[in-house]
Design a protein around this motif. Structure first.
Motif, short mmCIF file in Angstrom:
data_model
loop_
_atom_site.label_atom_id
_atom_site.label_comp_id
_atom_site.label_asym_id
_atom_site.label_seq_id
_atom_site.Cartn_x
_atom_site.Cartn_y
_atom_site.Cartn_z
N PHE A 1 -8.55 24.28 5.65
CA PHE A 1 -7.36 23.44 5.70
C PHE A 1 -7.75 21.96 5.75
O PHE A 1 -7.18 21.14 5.03
N LYS A 2 -8.72 21.64 6.58
CA LYS A 2 -9.15 20.23 6.67
C LYS A 2 -9.87 19.78 5.40
O LYS A 2 -9.81 18.59 5.04
N SER A 3 -10.51 20.72 4.71
CA SER A 3 -11.22 20.36 3.48
C SER A 3 -10.28 20.01 2.33
O SER A 3 -10.72 19.44 1.33
N THR A 4 -9.00 20.35 2.46
CA THR A 4 -8.06 19.96 1.41
C THR A 4 -8.00 18.45 1.25
O THR A 4 -7.61 17.95 0.20
N ALA B 1 -10.28 12.52 -3.26
CA ALA B 1 -11.33 11.86 -4.02
C ALA B 1 -11.11 11.93 -5.52
O ALA B 1 -11.65 11.11 -6.27
N VAL B 2 -10.31 12.90 -6.00
CA VAL B 2 -10.04 13.01 -7.43
C VAL B 2 -8.59 12.69 -7.75
O VAL B 2 -8.10 13.00 -8.84
N GLY B 3 -7.89 12.08 -6.79
CA GLY B 3 -6.55 11.57 -7.07
C GLY B 3 -5.42 12.55 -6.88
O GLY B 3 -4.29 12.27 -7.31
N LEU B 4 -5.67 13.69 -6.23
CA LEU B 4 -4.58 14.62 -5.96
C LEU B 4 -3.77 14.08 -4.78
O LEU B 4 -4.33 13.79 -3.72
N ALA B 5 -2.47 13.96 -4.94
CA ALA B 5 -1.62 13.29 -3.94
C ALA B 5 -1.27 14.22 -2.79
O ALA B 5 -0.10 14.55 -2.56
N GLU B 6 -2.31 14.65 -2.04
CA GLU B 6 -2.05 15.41 -0.82
C GLU B 6 -1.82 14.43 0.33
O GLU B 6 -1.73 13.22 0.11
N ILE B 7 -1.77 14.91 1.57
CA ILE B 7 -1.32 14.08 2.67
C ILE B 7 -2.26 12.91 2.96
O ILE B 7 -1.80 11.81 3.30
#
Length: 234
Positions: free
Chosen positions: A170-173, A178-184
């Motif tokens: 979960f924390k590794s999400t 670093a690749v621009g995925l708009a997670e939290i």
């Protein structure tokens, strides 16, 4: 003079929408990676236990790579490296599907599978060897014995380390940032850049991670109680 804290500044309007969307994407990524990693871990541990030299070596190489190479490097390899090896038509298809989510999902799922398979393997090693021998004596194939006899018992033993691996996954999400995925985490950085509310933006992300982590631990505890009813509920 130090500026006073104002969480309302980052929890309204479009900032709030960004946080909600980022939280949803984080949870979706985690759920997809956990499910794929968990299912794949059964395949990996079965190969490790197969006693077929080539399959054992392949599974061992898989585990060793994912346990000894940093997760961020694995994400970069899948995002920047692997697509370059594919035909142009495949690259176009991946980009059309949203390459950030897809490739991060693959990288984190494989990483989780390696760690989870070792937890299951430890659970198998805690069982008497006679479990497999008895199953084979009853006429079961290796796959049937693993699926019906060995793995269900190993899973009960492996629940605590599997919960820890779930927390780690979960924390590794956050590596997806670093690749621009708009997670939290990415969204928190975006809100901080526009609002200049550094503490408030990352405090919101911290609260989200904290709440979700404790939820995962609680669900793990419930699963442990259900699969191991004799365990104390203290």
């Amino acid at each position: 003079m130090m500026e006073s804290l104002d969480f309302g500044a980052v929890l309204q309007g479009r900032y709030l929408q960004w946080f909600v969307a980022g939280a949803a994407k984080t949870l979706l990524l985690f759920a997809a990676c956990w499910l794929a990693g968990f299912l794949l871990s059964f395949v990996v541990v079965s190969l490790r236990q197969s006693r077929v030299r080539g399959l054992e070596a392949l599974a061992r190489l898989f585990v060793d790579y994912h346990r000894n190479v940093p997760g961020l490097v694995q994400v970069f390899i899948w995002y920047f490296g692997i697509p370059q090896l594919l035909p142009d038509a495949w690259q176009a298809w991946i980009n059309a599907q949203g390459s950030e989510f897809l490739l991060v999902w693959i990288a984190l799922s494989l990483n989780a599978a390696a760690y989870m398979s070792e937890d299951l393997r430890s659970g198998i090693r805690s069982l008497p060897a006679t479990q497999m021998e008895a199953a084979r004596a009853l006429g079961m194939s290796f796959v049937q014995a693993m699926r019906l006899i060995v793995l269900p018992q190993a899973l009960r033993v492996a629940i605590p380390p599997l919960v820890n691996q779930s927390l780690s996954l979960f924390k590794s999400t956050s590596l997806a940032m670093a690749v621009g995925l708009a997670e939290i985490t990415y969204v928190s950085r975006q809100v901080e850049n526009e609002s200049f509310r550094t503490f408030e933006a990352f405090a919101v992300a911290s609260a989200f991670y904290w709440i979700c982590s404790f939820t995962i631990m609680a669900l793990g505890h419930l699963a442990s109680q259900r699969l191991n009813p004799a365990v104390s509920t203290r």
